[in-house]
Design a protein around this motif. Structure first.
Motif, PDB file in Angstrom:
ATOM      1  N   GLU A 210       0.823  -1.214   0.000  1.00  0.00           N
ATOM      2  CA  GLU A 210       0.000   0.000   0.000  1.00  0.00           C
ATOM      3  C   GLU A 210       0.853   1.258   0.000  1.00  0.00           C
ATOM      4  OE1 GLU A 210      -3.338   0.383  -0.237  1.00  0.00           O
ATOM      5  OE2 GLU A 210      -3.490  -1.775  -0.536  1.00  0.00           O
ATOM      6  N   GLY A 211       2.179   1.095   0.158  1.00  0.00           N
ATOM      7  CA  GLY A 211       3.081   2.237   0.074  1.00  0.00           C
ATOM      8  C   GLY A 211       3.477   2.859   1.396  1.00  0.00           C
ATOM      9  N   TYR A 212       3.167   2.179   2.520  1.00  0.00           N
ATOM     10  CA  TYR A 212       3.538   2.723   3.821  1.00  0.00           C
ATOM     11  C   TYR A 212       5.031   2.583   4.052  1.00  0.00           C
ATOM     12  CZ  TYR A 212      -1.381   2.944   5.117  1.00  0.00           C
ATOM     13  OH  TYR A 212      -2.702   3.253   5.172  1.00  0.00           O
ATOM     14  N   ASN A 213       5.622   3.566   4.746  1.00  0.00           N
ATOM     15  CA  ASN A 213       7.030   3.459   5.104  1.00  0.00           C
ATOM     16  C   ASN A 213       7.152   2.795   6.483  1.00  0.00           C
ATOM     17  OD1 ASN A 213       6.521   5.436   7.085  1.00  0.00           O
ATOM     18  ND2 ASN A 213       7.251   7.096   5.786  1.00  0.00           N
ATOM     19  N   ASN A 214       8.374   2.508   6.902  1.00  0.00           N
ATOM     20  CA  ASN A 214       8.604   1.803   8.169  1.00  0.00           C
ATOM     21  C   ASN A 214       8.017   2.553   9.361  1.00  0.00           C
ATOM     22  OD1 ASN A 214       9.952  -0.075   6.681  1.00  0.00           O
ATOM     23  ND2 ASN A 214      11.956   0.262   7.604  1.00  0.00           N
ATOM     24  N   LYS A 215       8.164   3.875   9.365  1.00  0.00           N
ATOM     25  CA  LYS A 215       7.673   4.666  10.498  1.00  0.00           C
ATOM     26  C   LYS A 215       6.153   4.542  10.626  1.00  0.00           C
ATOM     27  CE  LYS A 215       7.719   9.259  12.484  1.00  0.00           C
ATOM     28  NZ  LYS A 215       8.276  10.591  12.418  1.00  0.00           N
ATOM     29  N   LYS A 216       5.431   4.669   9.509  1.00  0.00           N
ATOM     30  CA  LYS A 216       3.972   4.600   9.553  1.00  0.00           C
ATOM     31  C   LYS A 216       3.515   3.175   9.905  1.00  0.00           C
ATOM     32  CE  LYS A 216      -0.089   6.312   9.222  1.00  0.00           C
ATOM     33  NZ  LYS A 216      -0.596   7.194  10.251  1.00  0.00           N
ATOM     34  N   MET A 217       4.201   2.154   9.367  1.00  0.00           N
ATOM     35  CA  MET A 217       3.846   0.771   9.707  1.00  0.00           C
ATOM     36  C   MET A 217       4.045   0.529  11.198  1.00  0.00           C
ATOM     37  SD  MET A 217       5.062  -1.647   6.536  1.00  0.00           S
ATOM     38  CE  MET A 217       6.726  -1.035   6.403  1.00  0.00           C
ATOM     39  N   ALA A 218       5.124   1.063  11.750  1.00  0.00           N
ATOM     40  CA  ALA A 218       5.392   0.902  13.179  1.00  0.00           C
ATOM     41  C   ALA A 218       4.267   1.529  14.011  1.00  0.00           C
ATOM     42  CB  ALA A 218       6.732   1.534  13.531  1.00  0.00           C
ATOM     43  N   GLU A 219       3.808   2.702  13.589  1.00  0.00           N
ATOM     44  CA  GLU A 219       2.702   3.352  14.305  1.00  0.00           C
ATOM     45  C   GLU A 219       1.434   2.511  14.220  1.00  0.00           C
ATOM     46  OE1 GLU A 219       2.101   7.283  12.726  1.00  0.00           O
ATOM     47  OE2 GLU A 219       4.193   7.829  13.065  1.00  0.00           O
ATOM     48  N   LEU A 220       1.107   2.036  13.014  1.00  0.00           N
ATOM     49  CA  LEU A 220      -0.124   1.275  12.815  1.00  0.00           C
ATOM     50  C   LEU A 220      -0.129  -0.049  13.574  1.00  0.00           C
ATOM     51  CD1 LEU A 220      -0.643   1.869   8.993  1.00  0.00           C
ATOM     52  CD2 LEU A 220      -2.057   2.771  10.853  1.00  0.00           C
ATOM     53  N   LEU A 221       1.038  -0.712  13.621  1.00  0.00           N
ATOM     54  CA  LEU A 221       1.132  -2.025  14.254  1.00  0.00           C
ATOM     55  C   LEU A 221       1.626  -1.943  15.695  1.00  0.00           C
ATOM     56  CD1 LEU A 221       2.651  -3.996  11.241  1.00  0.00           C
ATOM     57  CD2 LEU A 221       0.262  -3.903  11.980  1.00  0.00           C
TER      58      LEU A 221
ATOM     59  N   LEU B 240       4.579  -1.148  16.876  1.00  0.00           N
ATOM     60  CA  LEU B 240       5.902  -1.749  16.991  1.00  0.00           C
ATOM     61  C   LEU B 240       6.943  -0.653  16.795  1.00  0.00           C
ATOM     62  CD1 LEU B 240       5.303  -4.858  14.696  1.00  0.00           C
ATOM     63  CD2 LEU B 240       5.426  -4.871  17.192  1.00  0.00           C
ATOM     64  N   SER B 241       8.190  -0.971  17.071  1.00  0.00           N
ATOM     65  CA  SER B 241       9.245   0.008  16.810  1.00  0.00           C
ATOM     66  C   SER B 241       9.632  -0.046  15.329  1.00  0.00           C
ATOM     67  CB  SER B 241      10.482  -0.283  17.670  1.00  0.00           C
ATOM     68  OG  SER B 241      11.166  -1.410  17.167  1.00  0.00           O
ATOM     69  N   GLU B 242      10.219   1.044  14.856  1.00  0.00           N
ATOM     70  CA  GLU B 242      10.696   1.065  13.470  1.00  0.00           C
ATOM     71  C   GLU B 242      11.762  -0.008  13.255  1.00  0.00           C
ATOM     72  OE1 GLU B 242      11.455   4.846  11.351  1.00  0.00           O
ATOM     73  OE2 GLU B 242      10.765   5.778  13.225  1.00  0.00           O
ATOM     74  N   HIS B 243      12.570  -0.252  14.269  1.00  0.00           N
ATOM     75  CA  HIS B 243      13.624  -1.273  14.160  1.00  0.00           C
ATOM     76  C   HIS B 243      13.015  -2.663  13.971  1.00  0.00           C
ATOM     77  CE1 HIS B 243      16.752   1.599  15.080  1.00  0.00           C
ATOM     78  NE2 HIS B 243      16.025   2.020  16.111  1.00  0.00           N
ATOM     79  N   THR B 244      11.928  -2.933  14.686  1.00  0.00           N
ATOM     80  CA  THR B 244      11.262  -4.231  14.552  1.00  0.00           C
ATOM     81  C   THR B 244      10.693  -4.384  13.146  1.00  0.00           C
ATOM     82  OG1 THR B 244      10.714  -4.245  16.909  1.00  0.00           O
ATOM     83  CG2 THR B 244       9.427  -5.705  15.475  1.00  0.00           C
ATOM     84  N   ILE B 245      10.082  -3.326  12.622  1.00  0.00           N
ATOM     85  CA  ILE B 245       9.554  -3.368  11.259  1.00  0.00           C
ATOM     86  C   ILE B 245      10.683  -3.629  10.277  1.00  0.00           C
ATOM     87  CG2 ILE B 245       8.458  -2.011   9.435  1.00  0.00           C
ATOM     88  CD1 ILE B 245       6.490  -2.852  11.578  1.00  0.00           C
TER      89      ILE B 245
END
Length: 111
Positions: free
Chosen positions: A80-91, A93-98
């Motif tokens: 869907e085009g999400y970056n690591n930071k946005k995925m981390a917020e949605l899930l 989780l930390s950006e490092h985990t993503i």
């Protein structure tokens, strides 16, 4: 004479199908815009049209790829085009985990 406003219409289209339009209305005031801004608005209308043209049907692809539920969620968000930071917020989780999830998946993304 007709009490009309200053309006910009941005069509939302894809492959000659019109889904609607965005309307910007200044209520009679003159717009302050550049040619680049109008070009950007036109592109936004095309992107929205492309998004709306997607089918709601799920597509099944038979592969040997085995993903966990979390990896599947991350893969869908990537698509869907999400970056690591946005995925981390949605899930939550930390950006490092993503980043670790993305790098551990054994596949190549092609854009």
């Amino acid at each position: 004479m007709f009490n009309l406003s200053s309006i910009i219409f941005v069509p939302i289209v894809h492959d000659l199908q019109v889904f609607g339009w965005l309307t910007f209305d200044q209520l009679g005031e003159e717009f302050d815009y550049s040619k680049d801004e109008l070009t950007l608005l036109e592109q936004v209308g095309k992107w929205l049209g492309l998004y709306l043209s997607r089918k709601d049907d799920e597509v099944y692809i038979d592969t040997d790829l085995q993903l966990t539920e979390r990896e599947s969620m991350i893969l869908n968000l990537l698509a869907e085009g999400y970056n690591n930071k946005k995925m981390a917020e949605l899930l939550q989780l930390s950006e490092h985990t993503i980043r670790d999830y993305v790098s551990s998946m054994d596949f190549v993304l092609v854009y």
